[in-house]
Design an enzyme around this catalytic site. Structure first.
Site, PDB file in Angstrom:
ATOM      1  CD  GLU A 201      -2.549  -1.410   2.615  1.00  0.00           C
ATOM      2  OE1 GLU A 201      -2.866  -0.366   3.228  1.00  0.00           O
ATOM      3  OE2 GLU A 201      -2.821  -2.554   3.022  1.00  0.00           O
ATOM      4  CD  GLU A 302      -8.041   2.741   4.952  1.00  0.00           C
ATOM      5  OE1 GLU A 302      -8.091   2.080   6.004  1.00  0.00           O
ATOM      6  OE2 GLU A 302      -7.104   2.649   4.134  1.00  0.00           O
TER       7      GLU A 302
END
Length: 389
Positions: A201, A302
């Site tokens: 990520e 997010e």
């Protein structure tokens, strides 16, 4: 400090809850343990740069960086340049302004060193515990199931075989209401399942609980065990990310940032064995399944949200404006591509959205392929509003 000793320190102090979180001073013993951890994290530097945002960037000899504390990398030789990089099947024109890091105003690190953001005592005691310092508080990849505290507005690839992704994203500085919340924009490369879930990520985040401020910062993250033991941001714990660039700082802040209805600043990202900016890489030996390629790629925003008085917080995702507002107002990912087994960049087919709470944050596909933006989408939102109480 050797690797065995470093692990012993983490295990010893991992169960100590920092009393500073509750407004008390550290005991003498706890003070010693924090200093031992700092000594293990902060490697001797050839030069240090004081950034105007308060960070200290240490220029650490490239083979002294924290990655080499990992036992699998004890004899690792740094891959300085790839023999080739993925080739695109299309050509797009870059028209936006490139984002730069704050620390660059005060200089850059010399050759054969890497810039590492110095960990300070207050960084550690700001964590809920020394064990949790630098670790991701959430423990799952984006899913369709809404979560009280975990919200997404993302695009997903179809399941397949992927060896990387490339895209451009505009850089915003979202407002975060509560210290322990974060707001980020990133890509996920995911493979495996259950306890063998692997992810890589990378992207941008505002996380005052980690960094002590509300600046937008570059981050990297990886896990090989479904976010259990390996779940660390940047180079704070579970070393493994090998830095190569002597100018880009993992954890470093960006300025200036995009302005509503004004100038847009961008960051280009390539996740594929090595980064387009030559920032660094994760050696394949660290992973249990990602070495054979990712099965899905995800891109988007997010949020970790903690309600106050039963209400959703006003923490922004991206620009803090919904996707429908479009260019210069909403956040975007554009020219999204994936790398296939032939080392070719191409636009993924059949991408689809996941939105956990579209009254708070949403995502909207762009105008489609065939334009200079290629595959693209807008995303974001303000959190609390009339539809998101």
């Amino acid at each position: 400090m050797g690797m065995a000793g470093f692990i012993a320190v983490l295990m010893l102090i991992g169960v100590i809850i920092s009393p500073c979180v509750y407004g008390r001073e550290l005991s003498d013993h706890q003070e010693i343990e924090v200093e031992r951890l700092l000594k293990g994290l902060n490697k001797p530097a050839l030069k240090s740069i004081k950034s105007e945002d308060g960070d200290i960037i240490d220029c650490v000899p490239i083979y002294s960086q924290p990655a080499f504390d990992h036992p699998l990398l004890k004899n690792h030789t740094i891959q300085m340049r790839p023999n080739f990089i993925p080739k695109s099947t299309s050509m797009y024109t870059k028209t936006k302004t490139k984002a730069t890091q704050v620390c660059h105003k005060n200089g850059r690190c010399p050759e054969n060193t890497v810039p590492i953001r110095r960990t300070k005592k207050e960084d550690i005691i700001r964590s809920k515990s020394i064990e949790s310092f630098g670790k991701k508080t959430t423990s799952s990849i984006p899913e369709d199931t809404p979560s009280t505290h975990h919200e997404y507005a993302i695009m997903n690839s179809q399941r397949g075989k992927y060896f990387g992704t490339k895209f451009a994203m505009n850089v915003w500085n979202p407002e975060v209401q509560i210290r322990d919340e974060f707001s980020l924009a990133q890509t996920w490369l995911v493979s495996g399942d259950g306890p063998n879930l692997n992810t890589i990520e990378a992207g941008l985040q505002v996380y005052p609980g980690m960094y002590g401020d509300n600046n937008i910062r570059l981050f990297v993250f990886w896990t090989t065990d479904d976010y259990k033991q390996t779940r660390c941001y940047n180079v704070n714990c579970n070393p493994g990310f090998v830095q190569r660039s002597n100018s880009i700082t993992v954890g470093g802040a960006y300025t200036p940032v995009s302005q509503y209805d004004g100038e847009q600043y961008e960051l280009s990202v390539l996740i594929w064995k090595v980064n387009e900016e030559l920032v660094g890489y994760w050696p394949g030996s660290l992973f249990t399944s990602l070495g054979d390629g990712a099965t899905i790629v995800q891109w988007g925003g997010e949020i970790v949200n903690f309600e106050t008085d039963g209400k959703h917080t006003s923490t922004d995702m991206g620009s803090g404006h919904f996707a429908d507002e479009g260019f210069r107002k909403a956040s975007y990912f554009r020219n999204i591509m994936t790398v296939d087994g032939t080392n070719t960049l191409s636009e993924p087919q059949g991408v689809y959205p996941t939105i956990t709470n579209d009254n708070c944050y949403n995502v909207k596909a762009g105008d489609g392929t065939g334009t200079s933006w290629g595959l693209n989408f807008f995303y974001g939102g303000p959190g609390q509003n009339a539809k998101c109480p």
